[in-house]
Design a protein around this motif. Structure first.
Motif, PDB file in Angstrom:
ATOM      1  N   GLY A  15       0.815  -1.228   0.156  1.00 64.00           N
ATOM      2  CA  GLY A  15       0.172   0.026  -0.098  1.00 64.00           C
ATOM      3  C   GLY A  15       1.064   1.090  -0.033  1.00 64.00           C
ATOM      4  N   PRO A  16       0.155   2.479  -0.023  1.00 67.75           N
ATOM      5  CA  PRO A  16       0.955   3.713   0.202  1.00 67.75           C
ATOM      6  C   PRO A  16       1.661   3.871   1.253  1.00 67.75           C
ATOM      7  N   ARG A  17       2.896   4.609   1.128  1.00 67.51           N
ATOM      8  CA  ARG A  17       3.820   4.681   2.362  1.00 67.51           C
ATOM      9  C   ARG A  17       4.235   6.104   2.389  1.00 67.51           C
TER      10      ARG A  17
ATOM     11  N   ALA B  98      11.255  19.491   6.420  1.00 66.33           N
ATOM     12  CA  ALA B  98      10.158  20.328   5.792  1.00 66.33           C
ATOM     13  C   ALA B  98       9.622  19.854   4.546  1.00 66.33           C
ATOM     14  N   ALA B  99       9.596  18.410   4.522  1.00 67.97           N
ATOM     15  CA  ALA B  99       8.871  17.898   3.166  1.00 67.97           C
ATOM     16  C   ALA B  99       8.720  16.602   3.551  1.00 67.97           C
ATOM     17  N   TRP B 100       7.410  15.985   3.129  1.00 67.23           N
ATOM     18  CA  TRP B 100       7.353  14.611   3.230  1.00 67.23           C
ATOM     19  C   TRP B 100       6.573  14.181   1.859  1.00 67.23           C
ATOM     20  N   ALA B 101       6.644  12.842   1.415  1.00 68.70           N
ATOM     21  CA  ALA B 101       6.555  12.216   0.269  1.00 68.70           C
ATOM     22  C   ALA B 101       5.416  10.929   0.513  1.00 68.70           C
ATOM     23  N   ILE B 102       4.806  10.732  -0.528  1.00 66.67           N
ATOM     24  CA  ILE B 102       3.853   9.588  -0.550  1.00 66.67           C
ATOM     25  C   ILE B 102       4.036   8.860  -1.762  1.00 66.67           C
ATOM     26  N   HIS B 103       4.603   7.636  -1.533  1.00 69.64           N
ATOM     27  CA  HIS B 103       4.850   6.613  -2.784  1.00 69.64           C
ATOM     28  C   HIS B 103       3.757   5.627  -2.525  1.00 69.64           C
ATOM     29  N   TRP B 104       2.823   5.355  -3.557  1.00 76.28           N
ATOM     30  CA  TRP B 104       2.054   4.074  -3.582  1.00 76.28           C
ATOM     31  C   TRP B 104       2.171   3.402  -4.976  1.00 76.28           C
ATOM     32  N   PRO B 105       1.875   2.095  -4.917  1.00 76.07           N
ATOM     33  CA  PRO B 105       2.133   1.377  -6.213  1.00 76.07           C
ATOM     34  C   PRO B 105       1.071   1.997  -7.370  1.00 76.07           C
TER      35      PRO B 105
ATOM     36  N   TRP C 234      -6.700  14.994  -2.072  1.00 73.18           N
ATOM     37  CA  TRP C 234      -6.008  14.764  -0.669  1.00 73.18           C
ATOM     38  C   TRP C 234      -6.128  15.537   0.408  1.00 73.18           C
ATOM     39  N   THR C 235      -6.034  15.480   1.500  1.00 72.92           N
ATOM     40  CA  THR C 235      -6.007  16.407   2.713  1.00 72.92           C
ATOM     41  C   THR C 235      -5.164  15.965   3.966  1.00 72.92           C
TER      42      THR C 235
ATOM     43  N   LYS D  77      -9.360  10.120  -0.032  1.00 69.26           N
ATOM     44  CA  LYS D  77     -10.613   9.515   0.294  1.00 69.26           C
ATOM     45  C   LYS D  77     -10.977   8.511  -1.016  1.00 69.26           C
ATOM     46  N   GLU D  78     -10.974   9.135  -2.167  1.00 65.61           N
ATOM     47  CA  GLU D  78     -11.691   8.388  -3.142  1.00 65.61           C
ATOM     48  C   GLU D  78     -10.746   7.164  -3.618  1.00 65.61           C
ATOM     49  N   GLU D  79      -9.545   6.971  -3.041  1.00 63.83           N
ATOM     50  CA  GLU D  79      -8.561   5.725  -3.074  1.00 63.83           C
ATOM     51  C   GLU D  79      -8.806   4.896  -1.730  1.00 63.83           C
ATOM     52  N   GLY D  80      -9.406   5.506  -0.800  1.00 64.53           N
ATOM     53  CA  GLY D  80      -9.890   4.716   0.321  1.00 64.53           C
ATOM     54  C   GLY D  80      -8.773   4.553   1.285  1.00 64.53           C
ATOM     55  N   TRP D  81      -7.635   5.188   1.401  1.00 66.67           N
ATOM     56  CA  TRP D  81      -6.897   5.155   2.420  1.00 66.67           C
ATOM     57  C   TRP D  81      -6.361   6.255   3.268  1.00 66.67           C
ATOM     58  N   VAL D  82      -5.860   6.121   4.346  1.00 60.23           N
ATOM     59  CA  VAL D  82      -5.366   7.271   5.362  1.00 60.23           C
ATOM     60  C   VAL D  82      -4.042   6.813   5.890  1.00 60.23           C
ATOM     61  N   LEU D  83      -3.194   7.756   5.865  1.00 59.11           N
ATOM     62  CA  LEU D  83      -1.697   7.442   6.487  1.00 59.11           C
ATOM     63  C   LEU D  83      -1.690   8.446   7.638  1.00 59.11           C
TER      64      LEU D  83
END
Length: 86
Positions: A7-9, A19-26, A36-37, A75-81
């Motif tokens: 899943g996403p990370r 000062a930055a974050w990133a999300i990688h998901w398959p 996103w929020t 939300k539309e992808e169905g995940w919360v990290l």
């Protein structure tokens, strides 16, 4: 394990002064509009945006965030990290 889809990370996590974050998901190569929020522990929206996919990570900022837990939702992808700010 072969055939298992991760899943996403979010990284770095916990986030510090970078000062930055990133999300990688398959499925980041899925084109389209993906809102996103970023919410605090009380559910208040602190940041939001639209991710377009295109095979690049979703990027955000920790600037202005106090130490604590935050939640990044698509939300539309169905995940919360969960994102921890040190």
């Amino acid at each position: 394990v072969a055939g298992v889809v991760e899943g996403p990370r979010v990284y770095p996590n916990p986030a510090g002064d970078a000062a930055a974050w990133a999300i990688h998901w398959p499925f980041s190569d899925r084109e389209g509009v993906h809102p996103w929020t970023l919410r605090d522990a009380r559910g208040r929206v602190l940041q939001s945006g639209v991710y377009s996919g295109a095979g690049v990570p979703l990027m955000g900022s920790t600037l202005g965030l106090s130490a604590g837990q935050y939640f990044i939702e698509m939300k539309e992808e169905g995940w919360v990290l969960r994102l921890v700010r040190k």
